[in-house]
Scaffold this motif. Structure first.
Motif, PDB file in Angstrom:
ATOM      1  N   ALA A  49     -14.240 -52.743  67.357  1.00 21.13           N
ATOM      2  CA  ALA A  49     -15.320 -52.620  68.344  1.00 21.13           C
ATOM      3  C   ALA A  49     -15.079 -51.350  69.138  1.00 21.13           C
ATOM      4  CB  ALA A  49     -15.359 -53.831  69.263  1.00 21.13           C
ATOM      5  N   VAL A  50     -15.917 -50.351  68.911  1.00 23.66           N
ATOM      6  CA  VAL A  50     -15.763 -49.053  69.568  1.00 23.66           C
ATOM      7  C   VAL A  50     -17.035 -48.740  70.351  1.00 23.66           C
ATOM      8  CG1 VAL A  50     -15.381 -46.588  69.238  1.00 23.66           C
ATOM      9  CG2 VAL A  50     -14.218 -48.230  67.754  1.00 23.66           C
ATOM     10  N   GLY A  51     -16.888 -48.495  71.643  1.00 26.17           N
ATOM     11  CA  GLY A  51     -18.052 -48.168  72.462  1.00 26.17           C
ATOM     12  C   GLY A  51     -18.737 -49.406  72.993  1.00 26.17           C
ATOM     13  N   ASN A  82     -23.806 -44.290  70.035  1.00 21.32           N
ATOM     14  CA  ASN A  82     -22.467 -43.758  69.764  1.00 21.32           C
ATOM     15  C   ASN A  82     -21.404 -44.868  69.727  1.00 21.32           C
ATOM     16  OD1 ASN A  82     -23.415 -41.000  69.805  1.00 21.32           O
ATOM     17  ND2 ASN A  82     -23.503 -41.176  72.048  1.00 21.32           N
ATOM     18  N   SER A  83     -21.774 -46.000  69.176  1.00 25.87           N
ATOM     19  CA  SER A  83     -20.854 -47.135  69.081  1.00 25.87           C
ATOM     20  C   SER A  83     -20.799 -47.628  67.640  1.00 25.87           C
ATOM     21  CB  SER A  83     -21.319 -48.270  70.000  1.00 25.87           C
ATOM     22  OG  SER A  83     -21.430 -47.824  71.337  1.00 25.87           O
ATOM     23  N   LYS A  84     -19.783 -48.396  67.330  1.00 23.74           N
ATOM     24  CA  LYS A  84     -19.660 -48.956  65.988  1.00 23.74           C
ATOM     25  C   LYS A  84     -18.794 -50.208  66.028  1.00 23.74           C
ATOM     26  CE  LYS A  84     -15.949 -45.700  64.830  1.00 23.74           C
ATOM     27  NZ  LYS A  84     -15.529 -44.637  63.873  1.00 23.74           N
ATOM     28  N   THR A 101     -27.434 -50.860  66.068  1.00 26.80           N
ATOM     29  CA  THR A 101     -27.602 -51.825  64.969  1.00 26.80           C
ATOM     30  C   THR A 101     -27.427 -53.245  65.508  1.00 26.80           C
ATOM     31  OG1 THR A 101     -26.824 -50.257  63.308  1.00 26.80           O
ATOM     32  CG2 THR A 101     -26.662 -52.587  62.742  1.00 26.80           C
ATOM     33  N   GLN A 102     -28.178 -54.164  64.937  1.00 27.52           N
ATOM     34  CA  GLN A 102     -28.050 -55.574  65.322  1.00 27.52           C
ATOM     35  C   GLN A 102     -28.097 -56.458  64.082  1.00 27.52           C
ATOM     36  OE1 GLN A 102     -30.852 -58.886  67.341  1.00 27.52           O
ATOM     37  NE2 GLN A 102     -30.549 -57.064  68.617  1.00 27.52           N
ATOM     38  N   ILE A 103     -27.119 -57.354  63.959  1.00 25.29           N
ATOM     39  CA  ILE A 103     -27.108 -58.321  62.862  1.00 25.29           C
ATOM     40  C   ILE A 103     -26.788 -59.707  63.417  1.00 25.29           C
ATOM     41  CG2 ILE A 103     -26.306 -56.581  61.214  1.00 25.29           C
ATOM     42  CD1 ILE A 103     -23.638 -58.165  61.160  1.00 25.29           C
ATOM     43  N   GLY A 125     -31.190 -51.041  62.397  1.00 24.51           N
ATOM     44  CA  GLY A 125     -30.006 -50.191  62.333  1.00 24.51           C
ATOM     45  C   GLY A 125     -29.440 -50.031  60.937  1.00 24.51           C
ATOM     46  N   THR A 126     -28.181 -49.588  60.895  1.00 23.34           N
ATOM     47  CA  THR A 126     -27.522 -49.240  59.634  1.00 23.34           C
ATOM     48  C   THR A 126     -26.215 -49.999  59.482  1.00 23.34           C
ATOM     49  OG1 THR A 126     -28.444 -47.002  59.777  1.00 23.34           O
ATOM     50  CG2 THR A 126     -26.621 -47.339  58.242  1.00 23.34           C
TER      51      THR A 126
END
Length: 222
Positions: A49-51, A82-84, A101-103, A125-126
């Motif tokens: 979890a980044v950002g 700018n998060s992932k 992105t949302q899942i 999102g991707t």
């Protein structure tokens, strides 16, 4: 009920011995029976979890997510600018979420025969899914979108969804099918397919339209 006089009776002793042997055989059969074997859990974690990364339970509100937290069916994950994030499933498969992105995790299951089911729903999102080789033909790894779904068997794929639900699926490696409107389309490795709302899937004209370079996934570290 046995009387004291029965204990010395040879016939009664023989009957009791037969019952004991039968009980032991029944226990041995149950222990070796497949439906009684212990199966691994479906523990799934947010391994990166980044950002700005948020999580929401099926009946909850969005809260900050943290690396290492457990996820269950009904949970949704969202990344900001700018998060992932990366989710790691119990059998080794992963899904990487790029920014915005949302899942949602729809289903995580293991059958009595050992086949696995992972079903995800991508709103926008991707994502990039890296799926372990599904040896059991009954095992499933599916990513659903508003326009259709992608089914994977031991593959690496990218799924890109925009606001109206239009979906692009890119086969980066392995075996991938696009499913929509009752049509299943196999996507050759290195090719991309588009699914428009209420339309069957179709291959894009060539690789130039691919939204992620075919080789970039090799260097993508989430």
């Amino acid at each position: 009920r046995l009387c004291s006089s029965d204990l010395g009776n040879p016939t009664m002793r023989k009957k009791r011995l037969s019952i004991l042997v039968l009980f032991i055989l029944m226990e041995s059969t149950l222990v070796g029976c497949p439906q009684w074997r212990v199966t691994p859990s479906t523990i799934t974690t947010l391994s990166t979890a980044v950002g700005d990364v948020s999580v929401k339970a099926s009946t909850g509100t969005w809260t900050g997510a943290h690396q290492g937290m457990s996820l269950v069916p009904g949970d949704s994950i969202e990344t900001g600018d700018n998060s992932k994030a990366k989710i790691t499933f119990w059998e080794g498969s992963t899904i990487e979420l790029q920014s915005d992105t949302q899942i949602q995790i729809v289903a995580l299951a293991i059958s009595g025969t050992g086949s696995t089911t992972i079903k995800l729903k991508q709103a926008i999102g991707t994502t990039i899914s890296r799926v372990t080789n599904l040896v059991d033909s009954a095992s499933r790894y599916d990513v659903e979108t508003a326009a259709g779904a992608a089914a994977v068997i031991g593959s690496v794929m990218q799924v890109y969804v925009i606001q109206d639900g239009t979906t692009w699926i890119t086969n980066l490696e392995g075996n991938i099918w696009a499913i929509a409107q009752g049509v299943e389309l196999e996507i050759p490795q290195g090719r991309q397919c588009i699914i428009r709302p209420s339309q069957p899937p179709e291959l894009t004209p060539d690789r130039k339209s691919t939204r992620l370079n075919f080789q970039s996934h090799l260097n993508l570290v989430c």
